[in-house]
Motif scaffolding. Structure first.
Motif, PDB file in Angstrom:
ATOM      1  N   THR A 260       0.813  -1.211   0.000  1.00 13.24           N
ATOM      2  CA  THR A 260       0.000   0.000   0.000  1.00 13.24           C
ATOM      3  C   THR A 260       0.859   1.278   0.000  1.00 13.24           C
ATOM      4  OG1 THR A 260      -0.107   0.008   2.414  1.00 13.24           O
ATOM      5  CG2 THR A 260      -1.892  -1.161   1.235  1.00 13.24           C
ATOM      6  N   ASN A 261       2.179   1.165  -0.195  1.00 13.37           N
ATOM      7  CA  ASN A 261       3.096   2.335  -0.095  1.00 13.37           C
ATOM      8  C   ASN A 261       3.644   2.700  -1.475  1.00 13.37           C
ATOM      9  OD1 ASN A 261       2.828   2.316   2.723  1.00 13.37           O
ATOM     10  ND2 ASN A 261       4.510   0.872   2.940  1.00 13.37           N
ATOM     11  N   LEU A 262       3.652   4.043  -1.726  1.00 10.22           N
ATOM     12  CA  LEU A 262       4.142   4.566  -3.007  1.00 10.22           C
ATOM     13  C   LEU A 262       5.317   5.507  -2.711  1.00 10.22           C
ATOM     14  CD1 LEU A 262       3.623   4.792  -6.090  1.00 10.22           C
ATOM     15  CD2 LEU A 262       2.277   6.842  -5.549  1.00 10.22           C
TER      16      LEU A 262
ATOM     17  N   LYS B 146     -10.808  10.566  -0.227  1.00  6.97           N
ATOM     18  CA  LYS B 146     -10.291  11.548   0.697  1.00  6.97           C
ATOM     19  C   LYS B 146      -8.923  12.047   0.235  1.00  6.97           C
ATOM     20  CE  LYS B 146      -9.214  12.182   5.578  1.00  6.97           C
ATOM     21  NZ  LYS B 146      -9.153  11.531   6.914  1.00  6.97           N
ATOM     22  N   LEU B 147      -8.701  13.395   0.294  1.00  3.13           N
ATOM     23  CA  LEU B 147      -7.397  14.032  -0.046  1.00  3.13           C
ATOM     24  C   LEU B 147      -6.452  13.875   1.140  1.00  3.13           C
ATOM     25  CD1 LEU B 147      -5.652  15.775  -1.988  1.00  3.13           C
ATOM     26  CD2 LEU B 147      -6.587  17.781  -0.774  1.00  3.13           C
ATOM     27  N   LYS B 148      -5.263  13.425   0.826  1.00  2.28           N
ATOM     28  CA  LYS B 148      -4.272  13.280   1.880  1.00  2.28           C
ATOM     29  C   LYS B 148      -3.062  14.198   1.591  1.00  2.28           C
ATOM     30  CE  LYS B 148      -5.499   8.505   3.103  1.00  2.28           C
ATOM     31  NZ  LYS B 148      -5.007   7.132   3.283  1.00  2.28           N
ATOM     32  N   GLU B 149      -2.381  14.646   2.663  1.00  2.00           N
ATOM     33  CA  GLU B 149      -1.240  15.557   2.542  1.00  2.00           C
ATOM     34  C   GLU B 149      -0.072  15.046   3.353  1.00  2.00           C
ATOM     35  OE1 GLU B 149      -2.218  19.512   3.656  1.00  2.00           O
ATOM     36  OE2 GLU B 149      -3.815  19.740   2.156  1.00  2.00           O
ATOM     37  N   LEU B 150       1.101  15.443   2.870  1.00  2.00           N
ATOM     38  CA  LEU B 150       2.341  15.104   3.594  1.00  2.00           C
ATOM     39  C   LEU B 150       3.353  16.241   3.395  1.00  2.00           C
ATOM     40  CD1 LEU B 150       4.150  13.024   5.135  1.00  2.00           C
ATOM     41  CD2 LEU B 150       4.857  12.178   2.876  1.00  2.00           C
ATOM     42  N   ASP B 151       3.925  16.723   4.506  1.00  2.00           N
ATOM     43  CA  ASP B 151       4.962  17.774   4.449  1.00  2.00           C
ATOM     44  C   ASP B 151       6.310  17.152   4.761  1.00  2.00           C
ATOM     45  OD1 ASP B 151       3.080  19.679   3.911  1.00  2.00           O
ATOM     46  OD2 ASP B 151       2.885  20.340   6.004  1.00  2.00           O
ATOM     47  N   VAL B 152       7.296  17.474   3.910  1.00  2.00           N
ATOM     48  CA  VAL B 152       8.671  16.997   4.153  1.00  2.00           C
ATOM     49  C   VAL B 152       9.613  18.202   4.151  1.00  2.00           C
ATOM     50  CG1 VAL B 152       8.235  14.710   3.156  1.00  2.00           C
ATOM     51  CG2 VAL B 152       9.116  16.561   1.708  1.00  2.00           C
ATOM     52  N   LYS B 153      10.720  18.028   4.784  1.00  2.00           N
ATOM     53  CA  LYS B 153      11.701  19.129   4.896  1.00  2.00           C
ATOM     54  C   LYS B 153      12.225  19.526   3.521  1.00  2.00           C
ATOM     55  CE  LYS B 153      13.219  17.995   9.569  1.00  2.00           C
ATOM     56  NZ  LYS B 153      14.354  17.604  10.430  1.00  2.00           N
ATOM     57  N   GLY B 154      12.679  20.774   3.485  1.00  2.00           N
ATOM     58  CA  GLY B 154      13.118  21.314   2.201  1.00  2.00           C
ATOM     59  C   GLY B 154      14.384  20.686   1.666  1.00  2.00           C
TER      60      GLY B 154
ATOM     61  N   LEU C  10       4.455   7.620   0.237  1.00  2.00           N
ATOM     62  CA  LEU C  10       3.032   7.843   0.470  1.00  2.00           C
ATOM     63  C   LEU C  10       2.428   6.522   0.904  1.00  2.00           C
ATOM     64  CD1 LEU C  10       2.215   9.957  -2.724  1.00  2.00           C
ATOM     65  CD2 LEU C  10       3.120  10.733  -0.536  1.00  2.00           C
ATOM     66  N   GLN C  11       1.743   6.507   2.026  1.00  2.00           N
ATOM     67  CA  GLN C  11       1.222   5.254   2.598  1.00  2.00           C
ATOM     68  C   GLN C  11      -0.330   5.206   2.511  1.00  2.00           C
ATOM     69  OE1 GLN C  11       2.766   5.313   6.603  1.00  2.00           O
ATOM     70  NE2 GLN C  11       4.824   4.608   5.975  1.00  2.00           N
ATOM     71  N   GLY C  12      -0.790   3.907   2.610  1.00  2.00           N
ATOM     72  CA  GLY C  12      -2.264   3.701   2.669  1.00  2.00           C
ATOM     73  C   GLY C  12      -2.959   3.842   1.346  1.00  2.00           C
ATOM     74  N   LEU C  13      -2.320   3.467   0.282  1.00  2.00           N
ATOM     75  CA  LEU C  13      -2.942   3.558  -1.035  1.00  2.00           C
ATOM     76  C   LEU C  13      -3.627   2.188  -1.344  1.00  2.00           C
ATOM     77  CD1 LEU C  13      -0.775   5.916  -1.154  1.00  2.00           C
ATOM     78  CD2 LEU C  13      -0.832   5.591  -3.630  1.00  2.00           C
TER      79      LEU C  13
END
Length: 800
Positions: A726-728, A753-761, A768-771
């Motif tokens: 389920t991970n991309l 549902k829209l999902k978001e993820l913030d990572v450091k610059g 991306l998990q749960g796909l």
């Protein structure tokens, strides 16, 4: 018998009277030689002594002139006495530093004459009484005419004569006595009214005491006179310049007495174009030639001109007047003749306000004989400095203008005698006696050529008689020690070297014959200046400096550069730079920016300088950077570029601010840097950038440019690298170095549902998990920056 006793008694009385007179007169014997000359004798003193001091002092108390006689001869002659003045004569013995009184006596010349006449007459009568009729054994007394011009003493001559001759002699002596008294009275009455019945003080430099060594010193011959009027009838040539002080201290009333003095002085001379010439100059601040030597050709014309002299007024600059005589009155164009004796008579009443020594010496070196006449407040030391030697003949001083008249006759006698003496000397040196042949000719045609700063060439034409050698004498007119060059008699030119530049030189070429030197051929030459520097160039000009170069000069010992700012208030006094001769290119620094300067350069030759060469140059202002431009404009940085305007720039300052004036910043870089990258800017913002150069003496004006930052860039190259379960896993390329955060969003395209993820610059990958499987997803990626700006999102689609 009674008669004989009476005669004997009379004789004894006379002898006792004479003895008493001798004691009273202090063992002095005085003999009148002429109208103004007295001879004195005294008994020689035995023992140790260094000589005698003879002091003659006017009884009115004017300071006396003294001469110490270094001789054992007890005899002296005084010249220049006034016949009506009472004097005190004192003889002192000199022994080491001590002076011992030996004899003292008061006298008046006219009284001595009268006493001598009476004594001679009385002695004759007494002896006749003693001897009775005397017959063939009588004694005759003969006394010479005391008014004659003879310089021989009036001696008593004893001779045996017959009785008849004795009687004739007595009658003759009585007549002579009356004639003598009449002559003395006539002479006195011929003087000016101020002198009648007045005892006058003899000016102390008018007397001449001569130590005698077996014979008298020669005194200028006195003039024949008709009554009291003198005549100087000479066939020789002479140029006489009279220089009179016309300053304010003289005064108009006294100036009339000066004119009268001139009339009395000039009248005895026979003025003629081929004889005596007289010119006159009046001076005070500036000299004024009243007339030149060749203006008038008769005595009457000169006397008329004297009457018309106007009083000048002003200060007393005697040296300036002496220079005027030398440079103007004694030139051939003013009537001066090369073969004529030159005389100058100066009359002044005060001390000069300039230095007379050099000016007077120039005239003396040129052969001018100078008489100095002082009145009242004249400085006697200065008169002696000006006058020629001997000072006893050439320096005269009176206490009042009213006494000038008593001086004019004596001065005319001395001047006439000096003219005659020079003429006699010239004839004896240049003419063979009786032959009329010119024996020692002077060279002619003096030519000055090849004139340079340190030398010039002089040439001449040989005289008719071959010279053995030539002696060339030269010296600066302003007064220095004369130099000389000796050349062979076959040579007719010589180069005078080691001269001063721009200097007037007096020169004379003397022919040297066997055992004799002829008269000099004289001339005047002026050296040129040293040439100015060539190719003076000013270059490499900055705001505070410039370089100067020139062509080197042969013989120069140094170079001097003067520079001065051209200012309206004249406060800049200028500066000087000196460099050795090996340098011909210098830099002058410390100048003011944007200012005009006058540059003057000289070549130095020891103590002398060349002609100046001048240039003018302005310094630059403090130049701002040039060619300001921008490169590499980004969302948060701009690269600023420029060119440095001067090597004198110490640093550059960059100031940048947003267009609305917020957040101003500045940065400074070294003067050799020509670009800078401005960072940490805000994207999509307009900036104003100012650039200025900093110098040691200040800063330039700024130059400006505007820059606008771009939009922040998005990341790129977004892709899926792996899908497991389920991970991309996705990756991307960074958008910029100043990204602080990446925001990732994903959503199923079929809905969900829209999902978001913030990572450091600093990250460039994310999981991306749960796909769910077999579902198509849309993934977007955007960058967030320091200034809170957010980039556009990049998108990919992926089917699990």
């Amino acid at each position: 018998m009674t008669v004989q006793k009476s005669c004997v008694l009379a004789f004894i009385i006379i002898v006792l009277h004479l003895i008493s007179q001798a004691e009273t007169q202090g063992r002095l014997k005085l003999t009148v030689l002429s109208e103004d000359r007295l001879q004195m004798k005294w008994k020689e003193v035995d023992g140790n002594k260094q000589g005698y001091k003879v002091r003659v002092k006017p009884s009115e108390g004017i300071s006396e002139r003294e001469i110490i006689l270094k001789t054992n001869i007890a005899k002296a002659t005084v010249v220049g006495l006034s016949p009506t003045q009472e004097y005190t004569l004192q003889i002192l013995l000199l022994n080491g530093t001590r002076e011992h009184h030996y004899a003292k006596r008061k006298f008046i010349l006219n009284v001595l004459k009268e006493q001598h006449l009476e004594k001679v007459s009385k002695r004759k009568q007494d002896k006749q009484r003693v001897a009775g009729t005397g017959g063939e054994n009588g004694t005759r007394l003969d006394f010479s005419d005391p008014t004659s011009n003879s310089t021989e003493p009036q001696q008593i001559e004893t001779k045996r004569v017959k009785g008849s001759e004795r009687r004739k002699s007595a009658d003759k002596m009585s007549a002579n006595k009356k004639k003598q008294k009449s002559s003395v009275t006539a002479n006195e009455s011929g003087r000016t009214p101020q002198l009648i019945n007045t005892t006058q003080a003899l000016p102390k430099n008018k007397r001449k005491m001569v130590p005698e060594k077996g014979k008298e010193e020669r005194v200028p011959e006195e003039l024949p006179a008709t009554g009291s009027r003198l005549k100087c009838q000479l066939s020789t040539t002479a140029d006489i310049i009279i220089l009179i002080d016309g300053s304010w201290s003289i005064g108009r009333l006294n100036f009339r007495l000066v004119r009268q003095f001139l009339i009395n002085l000039i009248t005895p001379f026979h003025v003629a174009m081929n004889g005596i010439q007289i010119g006159l100059t009046q001076y005070s601040g500036e000299p004024r030639t009243e007339w030149d030597l060749n203006t008038y050709s008769t005595t009457n014309e000169v006397l008329e001109a004297v009457q018309k002299i106007r009083y000048k007024g002003g200060n007393t600059y005697t040296a300036l007047a002496l220079n005027h005589v030398f440079k103007h009155n004694l030139k051939p164009s003013a009537g001066a003749r090369p073969d004529a004796a030159k005389f100058l008579i100066l009359l002044t009443d005060g001390k000069s306000q300039d230095d007379v020594n050099t000016s007077a010496q120039s005239l003396k070196n040129a052969g001018v004989e100078i008489f100095a006449v002082g009145v009242k407040n004249a400085d006697e030391a200065e008169l002696k400095q000006i006058a020629s030697d001997p000072l006893e003949l050439h320096v005269h001083n009176v206490q009042e203008f009213s006494l000038l008249d008593s001086l004019s006759g004596r001065l005319a006698k001395i001047l006439c005698g000096q003219i005659k003496t020079k003429a006699t000397k010239a004839r004896s040196e240049h003419d063979r006696p009786g032959s009329g042949i010119f024996l020692y000719p002077t060279p002619t045609n003096l030519v000055i050529s090849d004139i340079r700063a340190r030398s010039f060439n002089i040439s001449w034409t040989h005289g008719p008689k071959k010279a053995k050698k030539y002696r060339v004498v030269y010296y600066p007119t302003k007064g220095e020690k004369p130099e000389e060059v000796i050349v062979d008699g076959t040579v007719s030119s010589v180069v005078l070297e080691n001269l001063h530049s721009l200097t007037e030189y007096q020169m004379a070429v003397f022919p040297i014959y066997e055992g004799f030197a002829g008269e000099g051929l004289r001339g005047i030459g002026i050296t040129s200046s040293f040439p100015s520097l060539n190719n003076l160039t000013i270059y490499d000009v900055t705001h505070n400096s410039m370089r100067i170069k020139w062509q080197p000069q042969d013989g120069a010992t140094q170079y001097m550069v003067l520079y001065e700012q051209v200012s309206s208030d004249g406060t800049d006094e200028g500066k000087e730079v000196r460099v050795d001769a090996q340098y011909a290119d210098i830099e002058i620094e410390g100048l003011s920016a944007n200012a005009e300067y006058v540059i003057t350069a000289y070549a130095l030759y020891g103590e002398e300088t060349s002609e100046p060469v001048t240039a003018q140059q302005a310094t630059l202002s403090r130049k701002a950077p040039e060619n300001l431009h921008l490169t590499e404009v980004h969302h948060s940085s701009v690269k600023v570029n420029w060119e440095t305007a001067s090597k004198k720039v110490r640093s550059h300052r960059i100031i940048y601010v947003t267009a609305n004036g917020n957040d101003p910043k500045q940065v400074e870089v070294a003067g050799h840097i020509t670009n800078i990258l401005l960072t940490n800017l805000t994207s999509l913002t307009k900036y104003v950038i100012a650039l200025l150069s900093i110098y040691d003496t200040g800063i330039s004006v700024p130059v400006t440019i505007t820059a606008e930052t771009s939009k922040v860039p998005p990341p790129s190259d977004l892709k899926v690298t792996e899908f497991s379960g389920t991970n991309l896993t996705i990756t991307w390329k960074h958008a910029a170095s100043d990204v602080i955060l990446y925001k990732i969003k994903w959503i199923p395209l079929s809905g969900g549902k829209l999902k978001e993820l913030d990572v450091k610059g600093n990250m460039d990958t994310a999981m991306l998990q749960g796909l769910d499987k077999n579902i198509e997803y849309q993934v977007s990626l955007s960058a967030l920056y320091n200034d809170t700006a957010k980039s556009n999102a990049i998108v990919l689609r992926y089917n699990t």
